[in-house]
Structures are given as C-alpha cells and as structure tokens.
Enzyme design. Sequence first.
Site, PDB file in Angstrom:
ATOM      1  CG  HIS A  65     -10.311 -95.371 -13.821  1.00  0.00           C
ATOM      2  ND1 HIS A  65      -9.772 -96.634 -13.937  1.00  0.00           N
ATOM      3  CD2 HIS A  65     -11.273 -95.309 -14.785  1.00  0.00           C
ATOM      4  CE1 HIS A  65     -10.365 -97.293 -14.917  1.00  0.00           C
ATOM      5  NE2 HIS A  65     -11.289 -96.501 -15.449  1.00  0.00           N
ATOM      6  CD  GLU A  66     -14.027 -92.982 -15.718  1.00  0.00           C
ATOM      7  OE1 GLU A  66     -14.138 -92.551 -16.875  1.00  0.00           O
ATOM      8  OE2 GLU A  66     -14.108 -94.190 -15.450  1.00  0.00           O
TER       9      GLU A  66
ATOM     10  CG  HIS B 167     -10.578 -93.588 -19.374  1.00  0.00           C
ATOM     11  ND1 HIS B 167      -9.943 -94.651 -19.975  1.00  0.00           N
ATOM     12  CD2 HIS B 167     -11.375 -94.119 -18.415  1.00  0.00           C
ATOM     13  CE1 HIS B 167     -10.333 -95.778 -19.392  1.00  0.00           C
ATOM     14  NE2 HIS B 167     -11.191 -95.486 -18.450  1.00  0.00           N
TER      15      HIS B 167
ATOM     16  CG  HIS C 160     -13.945-102.515 -16.916  1.00  0.00           C
ATOM     17  ND1 HIS C 160     -14.880-102.319 -17.909  1.00  0.00           N
ATOM     18  CD2 HIS C 160     -13.665-101.286 -16.412  1.00  0.00           C
ATOM     19  CE1 HIS C 160     -15.153-101.025 -18.001  1.00  0.00           C
ATOM     20  NE2 HIS C 160     -14.432-100.378 -17.108  1.00  0.00           N
TER      21      HIS C 160
END
Length: 591
Positions: free
Chosen positions: A387-388, A391, A484
């Site tokens: 996920h990160e 980004h 979110h």
Amino acid sequence: MRRPHIRRVAIAVAVTTAATLPAGPALAAAPDSPARTATSASSPVDAARAAAFAHASATGVTQGDTLQAKDVMTDPDGKQHVRFVRTHQGMPVLGGDLVVHLSKQSAYLGVTRAADHVVKPATTEAKLTPQQAEQKAAAAAKGDAGNAALVVDARDGAAALAYQVRVTDSDTAEAGSRTVVVDAQTGRIRSNTPDNDEFISPSLEETLRERGEQASPETGASTGLSGLVGTTGAGHYPATATGSGASLFAGKVALTTTQTARTSFLLKDPTRWNTETRDAKGQELEAFSRGKTFTDGDNKWGTGTTSSRTTAAVDAQYGITKTLDFYKKTFGRKGIKNNSAGARAMVHFGNKVGNAFWDSVCGCMLYGDGDGDLFKKPLVVLDVTGHELTHGVVDATAALEPTRVDADGNQYGEPGSLNESLADIFGSNVEFAANNPKNPPNYLMGEKLGLAQKFLRRLDHPSLDKLEGTVDYWAPEVYDTEVHAGSGVSSHAYYLLAEGSGRKTIGGVQYDSPTYDGSRVTGIGRTKATAIFYRALTRYMVSTTDFHDARKATLKAAADMYGANSTEYKAVGKAWSAVNVTAANTPAAGH
C-alpha cells in the site's frame, strides 16, 4: 508544545524535477515500458511540448509557461503519453500538470490536464515578504520553516500567487515534514499538507482510542528455508548472496543480500537495484544516509520476534522486494519511479510511533515500532508495505493530492481518496503476487493487524469497515469525505470489475459484493482489471483526478487495450455505474 521558529534551509520543489525520466532512445516493447529521453528535436518530449503550445485552447498552456517532462510512456502500437509539470514565469504551478497524448507519428491526439482554467495569476507582485510567509508557515505547521519560494497555486479553480514553504520537525505531523502554501497577497494558509502518506490516519487512531481497542497482531516465524542460505562462491567482494530471514508476519523468507567479506553480509539486494533496509535507531530520520546498516555474519536474519532489531527489517525488506517484483513482472515497471533505482526503508523509526509511512522527501518507507498502546508491534505487514510503496508510484505518476487537510492532519477529497484506493488495490495485488501461505492473498487490507473487525478495509464491500466509515457508493458529499473512508468508491468499482457482484469464495475468504442499483456485474478477472487501473493511473490520471475522472480514465485505458466495443470496456462502465459513478451524475466544474 515547542515554540515554532524560522530556520533557513534549502527547499526542494518537487514539481520542478524530472528525475523519473530515464535516459536513452525511445522504445516500445512492453505494454507499459517507459520511453526514454530523446536527444533529437523529434523526441516525444519535444513533439508533445510543441503540440501543447500549438493546441493551447485544449491544453491550457499560455504565454510564460514552461513544460518539463516528468515521464513518457510508449504503447505497443507506438502511441506516446508525455506527462509534464509546469512553471509560469519561472514559478512552479501547483495543479498545473498535464499529459499530452501523441500518435506513433507524434501527432497530437489529446490532453489530460489537472487545471481546467488558465494558470496565469492576476498579479506576480507579492504583498507578503518571504520572511513573513516563512513565519506564517512555521506557525501553521508548528515547526522549522525553510526558504519560501514563489509558486502559482492553480488547485482551487483559479490561479493565485503564493509561497510554498517546507516545514521540518513539525509538531502537527507524527513523522517527517509538511509543505505549507501561503497566499502571497493575503497571508491565508492555502494548504498545509504532510510530506508523508501514513497508513493509520488520525481519525482511525481516535476511533480506536474511543473504543478502547488495541491491535493484537498474530506473529511467529515458521521453520524451513535454511537450505537457501549460501553465497555465489565468488572470490571477490561485494558479491550477491542468498540468505534467509525469520520475519514477524511472513514466516521464514528468502532474502537476496550483499556479501562484503567471507563472514559479512549486508541487508542490501543487488538484484533489485540495491534495495536496502536500515535502522533509524529510534530517531525521526528523513535522511536515509543517517540510518544504520544491518549486517550479519552468517546470512540468517532475525529471530521472528521483536527482541531482535533485525526481525522488523526482515519483514520490511521482504515486503519491499515483493512489491518491486510485482510492479516489474506485471507492468515492466523498474522501481517505484520507473528509473531502475532501488527502494529504501528504515525500521525502528521514532520513539513509540504506531504507524508506517511513505515519505516523499526521504523517498523511502518508514516503519515505527508501535506506540505500545494501540499498536504494540511494528507495522511491517506485507499489504501495508505494498500500500505505502504504491503511494510512491502515485507520487511518481499522477501525484494525486487531497483537496484539504484539517487541523488534526486528516485528509479529505476525492483525489486523495483515489490515491488511497489505488494503494489498497495494488497493495492487495502484491499479496496475490507473493502468494505466501503464511500471508495468504485476499481483498482485505490490514487483516494481520489484529483488529477486532478482522481487517482494516476491504474491497468487495467497503462499508463493512466500521472503524473508518468507508463508503460503498458515490454521493455528492464524498467529494469532501476523509480519504480512507472515501476510498471505498473506487476500490469497490475495481473489485466488481475484477470479480463481479454477489457471493463467492476466493482463497478461502468469503465475499459478497453489493451494487448501488441492484444490478449484476460480471467480473473480467483480476489480471485484466489491474492492468486497466494501472494504465489509467500512468496515462490518464493527474493530480486533481476525481472519481468521475477516474471512470473516464479507466474507460480510455480499456478502449486502448481491448477496444471500445469490447466486453472489458463495457464491464468498466458497469462497474462504475454499480458504485453510482456515471456520466449522468458527473458534478459541474468546481463541485
């Protein structure tokens, strides 16, 4: 609370760089291979720049604008997509990015632009001095302000002269720095945004505290893989070696490392562009060079418990390499920025930090050890890393941004929600690609964090997440929803596109995906759905893309890949309609 003050440091304005543009001749091999910077006047960049000015009424480029290429993508059929960042009279334009689309013969085909208006400000004469802007930025972010630089802020439906200031050591950020934009005429704070993307939002942390809930993740390493430990047998160093790691969450895993002497190994992967994990030593470091290297004598890393400082590093390095492998094997993407550079991580970040971050200033992953209260272990879970790091991919491409950030650090707005959604979509795909039996793949996010609801978010039925109040469908109020919570709209559309609506069991997990209008959606498979969303991100999304823009982007991507009359194209439209994103309910400009 510490009193903010002004400290003179150099400010690096990210939008003026073109670091993600590799060098070399243009190629059109893989579906998503990057074209290279051309050296002749007929290069894609030169052709796209010329087309942007020649078609100014469509592209919004005006006199005084300068376009700098951020990346170039070339399709198998030769079409080219050149992503530009813009300056106006030498000032970076926030929200001025655009993508120019060219044919194989470099003819203009169209444009995708962030600003739907002229980016020329009414005046270029500032009423505030740089020092006044720095003082306001330091006060707003409660930290140490660097040099104020004049920019044009074109993000809010108009163009305004402003100062951009990076503020470090902010008391309002759990980690890292913030970028503050101050109106150069009025002194109003136009935006105050963290430079990192955090996995646990302030609103989620507050909800957990209100419920008295603690995350209790299950950990423990499996046995095996000891036979993988070895070296290349090279007589000189450094050399590539194969070791094993006992992780917290993924069992025993293989690690490619660097052998620096007969009995000395470094946690650095030379087969993945020297991807490396270091120890932040409990400090809030944003400079990777200040992290302590992890070394070992027998190439067996970690113990599977937090008693070893190396264990968290095993999870981090494993998760990062699996993420890089997913992007390379699936899309031909060479690293987070597609520039054949390795990814970096620092574990043991800060003192009692219960979070994980992608930090755009450091260009690396940062993992805290847990705050000892809500989160008692490091957030080094595989899907958190996927996920990160996604980004980071978004930063290198569309650079989607929230429309506002509140005083507590919560982010709002559809572009930010889309950013979070893409991170969940590709983060779950990292799990599927890794296919680790100790971390089984699924469409759940954060299922190994030990939360009472058994996951943090899920793609099939987002509103089952009661912690963040994630939504299933679009409505006008979603434009100003916490990112979110709002991410559910496009995550749900993606799941419907991939797997379809209704009940099913995939990999032992039961799913039941509803639709807004009760319609039945037939999925086209995860492989095709993921390819469509990636193509849409890298070619047709910009910093201000909202959900209705994302619908258009994925339709364009599906038409490119499968044809406008294809089953896949029609499925994209049905998936978005099933989450109430349609052409008919597209909001007017400015929302």
